[in-house]
Design a protein around this motif. Structure first.
Motif, PDB file in Angstrom:
ATOM      1  N   SER A  45       3.316 -10.618 -12.203  1.00 25.83           N
ATOM      2  CA  SER A  45       2.437  -9.459 -11.564  1.00 25.83           C
ATOM      3  C   SER A  45       3.278  -8.388 -11.828  1.00 25.83           C
ATOM      4  N   LEU A  46       4.587  -8.293 -11.923  1.00 26.75           N
ATOM      5  CA  LEU A  46       5.352  -6.963 -12.438  1.00 26.75           C
ATOM      6  C   LEU A  46       5.264  -6.611 -13.862  1.00 26.75           C
ATOM      7  N   LEU A  47       5.111  -7.650 -14.888  1.00 21.57           N
ATOM      8  CA  LEU A  47       4.693  -7.420 -16.200  1.00 21.57           C
ATOM      9  C   LEU A  47       3.473  -6.792 -16.337  1.00 21.57           C
ATOM     10  N   LEU A  48       2.267  -7.304 -15.519  1.00 22.64           N
ATOM     11  CA  LEU A  48       1.093  -6.824 -15.967  1.00 22.64           C
ATOM     12  C   LEU A  48       0.865  -5.328 -15.301  1.00 22.64           C
ATOM     13  N   SER A  60       0.827  -1.293  -0.079  1.00 25.16           N
ATOM     14  CA  SER A  60      -0.010  -0.079  -0.095  1.00 25.16           C
ATOM     15  C   SER A  60       1.159   1.330   0.135  1.00 25.16           C
ATOM     16  N   ALA A  61       2.201   1.275   0.708  1.00 33.54           N
ATOM     17  CA  ALA A  61       2.804   2.516   0.738  1.00 33.54           C
ATOM     18  C   ALA A  61       3.525   2.662  -0.582  1.00 33.54           C
ATOM     19  N   ILE A  62       3.995   1.682  -1.229  1.00 35.52           N
ATOM     20  CA  ILE A  62       4.418   1.695  -2.562  1.00 35.52           C
ATOM     21  C   ILE A  62       3.559   2.224  -3.439  1.00 35.52           C
ATOM     22  N   LEU A  82      -5.969  -1.619 -10.087  1.00 39.50           N
ATOM     23  CA  LEU A  82      -5.104  -2.730 -10.892  1.00 39.50           C
ATOM     24  C   LEU A  82      -3.732  -2.526 -10.370  1.00 39.50           C
ATOM     25  N   GLN A  83      -3.419  -1.246 -10.003  1.00 36.47           N
ATOM     26  CA  GLN A  83      -1.854  -0.954  -9.694  1.00 36.47           C
ATOM     27  C   GLN A  83      -1.660  -1.483  -8.324  1.00 36.47           C
ATOM     28  N   LEU A  84      -2.782  -1.126  -7.508  1.00 38.51           N
ATOM     29  CA  LEU A  84      -2.747  -1.514  -6.127  1.00 38.51           C
ATOM     30  C   LEU A  84      -2.853  -2.902  -5.731  1.00 38.51           C
ATOM     31  N   LEU A  85      -3.679  -3.662  -6.600  1.00 39.90           N
ATOM     32  CA  LEU A  85      -3.505  -5.306  -6.671  1.00 39.90           C
ATOM     33  C   LEU A  85      -2.256  -5.693  -7.040  1.00 39.90           C
TER      34      LEU A  85
END
Length: 230
Positions: free
Chosen positions: A159-162, A40-42, A129-132
């Protein structure tokens, strides 16, 4: 086979390391909370929403996590009623069946309710989507570090690619839906028939398939995704 969190293996490995701080962090409640806070912080620093919208989204995210856990505990108690009656603490040992039911119900409820709103506000959709995806990335990287699992590093990479695609590539909303569905299929393949841990909860390949099916069904029932670009 029951799991609340993958704490036994974590505790064993941490004891071998002999680090008191890491031993404390092997607590079955502390680790998932810290992972969620980190993700959440990121997201807070990376998301382009204004402060009020960020607070509202994180608040909603927290509410749904509590809803999911409540459903999981209730489902677990119902599935194993006799055992819980003999030993009440058994209600806290979440089984994969209880997690399955809780995730499907919570996911379908939110997807059905929020999808129309998100489709008309791409900024909110992308931020969610970024949060998830950030949460998933942090989760998989942590468990890779803990267990050195090739599955975890593969899922972290996915996850990082998405996350990269959602953040930096302009695409039609329909293509975004296809991208997410493709991601779920790749996720299923990477699992290779094995369960994985998401913040200590056991997620089975069957759950991923069921959620992908629910995703497609709700898209079809709620109408065609708009094809307008970002």
């Amino acid at each position: 086979m029951r799991y609340l969190f993958g704490w036994k293996a974590a505790a064993k490995k941490n004891q071998e390391r002999g680090c008191p701080i890491i031993n404390v962090l092997s607590n079955p409640v502390v680790i998932p909370v810290l992972l969620l806070l980190l993700g959440s912080a990121i997201w807070w620093f990376l998301a382009t929403l204004d402060k009020k919208q960020k607070v509202k989204m994180l608040s909603k995210f927290s509410d749904e996590l509590f809803r999911l856990l409540a459903l999981a505990f209730i489902s677990n108690a119902l599935f194993h009623f006799s055992e819980v009656m003999r030993a009440p603490y058994q209600a806290l040992l979440l089984t994969k069946e209880a997690v399955f039911v809780a995730v499907i119900i919570t996911g379908i409820y939110n997807l059905w309710k929020q999808l129309p709103k998100l489709l008309v506000n791409r900024a909110l959709l992308v931020a969610l989507l970024q949060l998830l995806l950030l949460q998933f990335s942090v989760n998989h990287l942590f468990y890779y570090n803990l267990y050195e699992s090739s599955t975890s590093v593969g899922l972290a990479g996915l996850s990082l690619l998405l996350l990269f695609a959602v953040t930096f590539i302009t695409m039609r909303t329909s293509m975004l839906g296809i991208l997410l569905l493709s991601g779920a299929i790749v996720h299923f393949v990477l699992m290779d028939g094995k369960s994985v841990l998401y913040f200590g909860l056991v997620v089975t390949p069957e759950l991923i398939l069921a959620f992908a099916f629910a995703f497609v069904s709700i898209i079809l029932l709620r109408g065609k995704i708009p094809s307008t670009q970002i």
